[in-house]
Design a protein around this motif. Structure first.
Motif, mmCIF file in Angstrom:
data_model
loop_
_atom_site.group_PDB
_atom_site.id
_atom_site.type_symbol
_atom_site.label_atom_id
_atom_site.label_comp_id
_atom_site.label_asym_id
_atom_site.label_seq_id
_atom_site.Cartn_x
_atom_site.Cartn_y
_atom_site.Cartn_z
ATOM 1 N N GLN A 87 8.442 -1.525 -3.192
ATOM 2 C CA GLN A 87 7.354 -2.421 -3.543
ATOM 3 C C GLN A 87 6.878 -3.183 -2.302
ATOM 4 O O GLN A 87 7.604 -3.330 -1.308
ATOM 5 C CB GLN A 87 7.808 -3.423 -4.614
ATOM 6 C CG GLN A 87 8.240 -2.784 -5.926
ATOM 7 C CD GLN A 87 7.099 -2.056 -6.607
ATOM 8 O OE1 GLN A 87 5.971 -2.556 -6.662
ATOM 9 N NE2 GLN A 87 7.379 -0.859 -7.118
ATOM 10 N N HIS A 88 5.652 -3.670 -2.376
ATOM 11 C CA HIS A 88 5.074 -4.484 -1.308
ATOM 12 C C HIS A 88 5.600 -5.914 -1.422
ATOM 13 O O HIS A 88 5.631 -6.491 -2.518
ATOM 14 C CB HIS A 88 3.554 -4.464 -1.408
ATOM 15 C CG HIS A 88 2.850 -4.962 -0.173
ATOM 16 N ND1 HIS A 88 2.776 -6.297 0.164
ATOM 17 C CD2 HIS A 88 2.188 -4.279 0.805
ATOM 18 C CE1 HIS A 88 2.105 -6.433 1.289
ATOM 19 N NE2 HIS A 88 1.730 -5.220 1.704
ATOM 20 N N SER A 89 6.026 -6.504 -0.300
ATOM 21 C CA SER A 89 6.607 -7.844 -0.349
ATOM 22 C C SER A 89 5.558 -8.933 -0.522
ATOM 23 O O SER A 89 5.905 -10.072 -0.850
ATOM 24 C CB SER A 89 7.399 -8.119 0.937
ATOM 25 O OG SER A 89 6.535 -8.145 2.070
ATOM 26 N N GLY A 90 4.304 -8.605 -0.282
ATOM 27 C CA GLY A 90 3.256 -9.614 -0.345
ATOM 28 C C GLY A 90 2.951 -10.252 0.989
ATOM 29 O O GLY A 90 1.999 -11.031 1.104
ATOM 30 N N VAL A 91 3.727 -9.920 2.018
ATOM 31 C CA VAL A 91 3.496 -10.455 3.361
ATOM 32 C C VAL A 91 2.672 -9.424 4.127
ATOM 33 O O VAL A 91 3.211 -8.451 4.682
ATOM 34 C CB VAL A 91 4.829 -10.751 4.080
ATOM 35 C CG1 VAL A 91 4.568 -11.380 5.441
ATOM 36 C CG2 VAL A 91 5.703 -11.661 3.222
ATOM 37 N N THR A 92 1.380 -9.638 4.152
ATOM 38 C CA THR A 92 0.489 -8.664 4.787
ATOM 39 C C THR A 92 0.706 -8.602 6.285
ATOM 40 O O THR A 92 0.597 -7.532 6.903
ATOM 41 C CB THR A 92 -0.977 -9.029 4.489
ATOM 42 O OG1 THR A 92 -1.147 -9.173 3.075
ATOM 43 C CG2 THR A 92 -1.917 -7.951 5.008
ATOM 44 N N ALA A 93 1.038 -9.730 6.904
ATOM 45 C CA ALA A 93 1.231 -9.756 8.353
ATOM 46 C C ALA A 93 2.395 -8.873 8.784
ATOM 47 O O ALA A 93 2.440 -8.410 9.925
ATOM 48 C CB ALA A 93 1.465 -11.195 8.824
ATOM 49 N N LYS A 94 3.354 -8.620 7.879
ATOM 50 C CA LYS A 94 4.501 -7.765 8.193
ATOM 51 C C LYS A 94 4.384 -6.399 7.502
ATOM 52 O O LYS A 94 5.390 -5.718 7.316
ATOM 53 C CB LYS A 94 5.794 -8.451 7.765
ATOM 54 C CG LYS A 94 6.095 -9.732 8.526
ATOM 55 C CD LYS A 94 6.345 -9.459 10.007
ATOM 56 C CE LYS A 94 6.719 -10.739 10.740
ATOM 57 N NZ LYS A 94 7.001 -10.475 12.177
ATOM 58 N N LYS A 95 3.168 -6.025 7.108
ATOM 59 C CA LYS A 95 2.888 -4.717 6.511
ATOM 60 C C LYS A 95 3.701 -4.482 5.237
ATOM 61 O O LYS A 95 4.131 -3.352 4.963
ATOM 62 C CB LYS A 95 3.160 -3.601 7.525
ATOM 63 C CG LYS A 95 2.311 -3.702 8.773
ATOM 64 C CD LYS A 95 2.614 -2.573 9.750
ATOM 65 C CE LYS A 95 1.755 -2.687 10.992
ATOM 66 N NZ LYS A 95 2.038 -1.587 11.960
#
Length: 507
Positions: free
Chosen positions: A357-365
């Motif tokens: 799943q995506h962590s929600g931290v866009t800066a860390k992809k």
């Protein structure tokens, strides 16, 4: 000759004869010089004595570099009028041999932090090799009271010192059983460009505690001269009185020191902590003189008590979650098999909602924030941003190892089993530590020989986990609609360290 002397700034130390030879070479290579009558050797020596004044051209290379790094103008200084306003941190090898596990004698590194306004050593840590986690732990120790330990004299209590203990106790109950070392919260820390201090983990720890980190200029120790002088004073006032003192260089080292009576690393750390409280904090300092009465010199504790009247005190209690925040971080994906770090797999049922799943931290992809302890690879912590909590995830093959060990032992095991599976490397690391603990074993009439590097890795690993405790790994949780297995084997306690149990509380 001036040019020849200037060339020695970063070169190795040589004799006057080399300077004279180099002077003649410079003259011979100049095209605008046709013929020069060289004076006598005695005249050249007298000329050298005049030109080399203050350059240390033929002396210690270290002193020569220090002299050349000094500014040409007047020395500047950033004033500090409050405890914690400006602090400096540095690390250096301690000139003392310690007895590590398995009888190995080795040197350790001292990492310390000093407050400029009071000249107090707020924290000092001894480690076989300094890591970013140690520098972060140093920050935690600086803002945490030093509790009294068994065997320490009652005179070392804060209540028996010049520090305003009763007034501070009304604001911070942790000081009830504290030793006479001030608790100082840093505002600005000056450090060099060592990889420990400019690491992402140390920077993140400073940001978390609201500390401004100020790196000094490269190759300019004068930017943090106070901590440099303080570490030198520790060697002069403490280290030379300790058994196993090696001297500052090989020329000053004694013989067969490794076979003498040496302190263990925990014992030496306790001695250093006691010395800081009993000697350093009560010793008058020339830089702490009263401007109105220069003959009056203060000790660090006296200066802190004086400045406290105008600056006040704000306690900063740290919880177990704060300790995890100070550990090194890395960003990785949570895959179907869990999380893999250096060929080690960590997995737990609590990771099920986050797999792939995506962590929600866009800066860390979309990667997940993971904190780990380099001295204990048994577990990691994954940040759950939705639940605002830390998820403790254990190593998949933790049952194969009965003692804690860090990345140093793991990396050595990887070298011994090139291309091996995770299970094989885990068994190799456990066997390395087991051999170090059991000692030489007789086999077929011949003792088993271990390399010196194996013994050193095992000893340095054991030195970093002494006294660390950790509760039992939790039993697997039953999924909804699934009955728990009634025949699960009994979990054997490992006795490792659990940071979420708040290690900073007074004992």
């Amino acid at each position: 000759m001036q040019q020849a002397i200037t060339e020695t700034a970063d070169a190795s130390s040589r004799t006057i004869g080399f300077i004279l030879w180099r002077t003649k070479q410079i003259l011979a290579n100049r095209e605008d010089v046709i013929a020069v009558e060289i004076p006598s050797r005695a005249t050249l020596y007298r000329l050298f004595d005049k030109l080399a004044v203050g350059t240390h051209a033929t002396g210690s290379a270290r002193t020569r570099r220090s002299i050349n790094a000094r500014p040409s103008g007047p020395f500047g200084e950033v004033p500090a009028s409050a405890p914690g306003e400006l602090m400096q941190i540095d690390s250096t090898p301690l000139d003392v041999l310690v007895r590590l596990d398995d009888g190995i004698a080795g040197k350790v590194e001292l990492t310390a932090m000093v407050d400029i306004a009071t000249r107090s050593i707020t924290a000092a840590v001894l480690r076989p090799t300094t890591k970013a986690a140690d520098a972060s732990a140093l920050l935690a120790r600086s803002v945490t009271p030093e509790t009294m330990r068994p065997g320490w004299p009652e005179a070392l209590r804060m209540s028996r010192s010049v520090l305003p203990h009763r007034r501070l106790l009304s604001m911070d109950e942790r000081l009830e059983h504290a030793a006479a070392r001030p608790v100082i919260v840093p505002e600005t820390i000056v450090c060099d460009h060592g990889k420990v201090f400019i690491s992402n983990n140390f920077r993140a720890s400073c940001r978390y505690l609201g500390i401004n980190l100020q790196p000094a200029h490269k190759a300019t120790p004068t930017d943090k001269g106070t901590i440099e002088k303080t570490l030198g004073s520790v060697a002069t006032l403490f280290a030379q009185f300790v058994a196993g003192y090696t001297g500052s260089n090989p020329d000053r080292r004694g013989r067969r020191l490794e076979y003498g009576q040496l302190w263990s690393l925990p014992e030496l750390q306790s001695l250093l902590d006691e010395w800081i409280i009993a000697v350093w904090q009560t010793r008058t300092h020339d830089a702490l003189r009263d401007p109105d009465a220069p003959r009056r010199a203060f000790s660090p504790n006296e200066k802190y008590a004086t400045l406290l009247q105008s600056c006040g005190y704000v306690p900063v209690p740290l919880s177990g979650a704060d300790y995890v925040e100070l550990l090194p971080e890395r960003w990785q994906a949570i895959n179907a098999y869990g999380i893999r770090i250096k060929y080690r797999t960590y997995d737990d049922r609590e990771l099920n909602p986050f797999r792939r799943q995506h962590s929600g931290v866009t800066a860390k992809k979309g990667l997940w924030e993971i904190h780990h302890d380099p001295y204990d690879i048994s577990r990691i912590w994954v940040r759950d941003r939705c639940g605002d909590r830390w998820i403790t995830v254990f190593w998949k093959h933790l049952h194969r190892v009965g003692v804690p060990f860090g990345e140093l032992a793991w990396d050595r095991a990887c070298e011994q089993v090139p291309g091996g599976t995770e299970e094989q490397i885990a068994d190799a690391a456990a066997a390395l530590l087991r051999r170090a603990h059991d000692g030489p074993a007789a086999g077929a009439g011949h003792p088993v020989k271990r390399s010196r590097r194996d013994r050193r890795v095992a000893a340095r690993t054991q030195a970093t986990v002494t006294g660390r405790k950790m509760p039992d790994p939790p039993a697997p949780k039953a999924l909804p609609g699934e009955e728990a297995d009634p025949e699960l084997a009994e979990v054997i306690p490992l006795g490792l360290f659990d940071p979420l149990e708040n290690p900073w509380r007074p004992q």
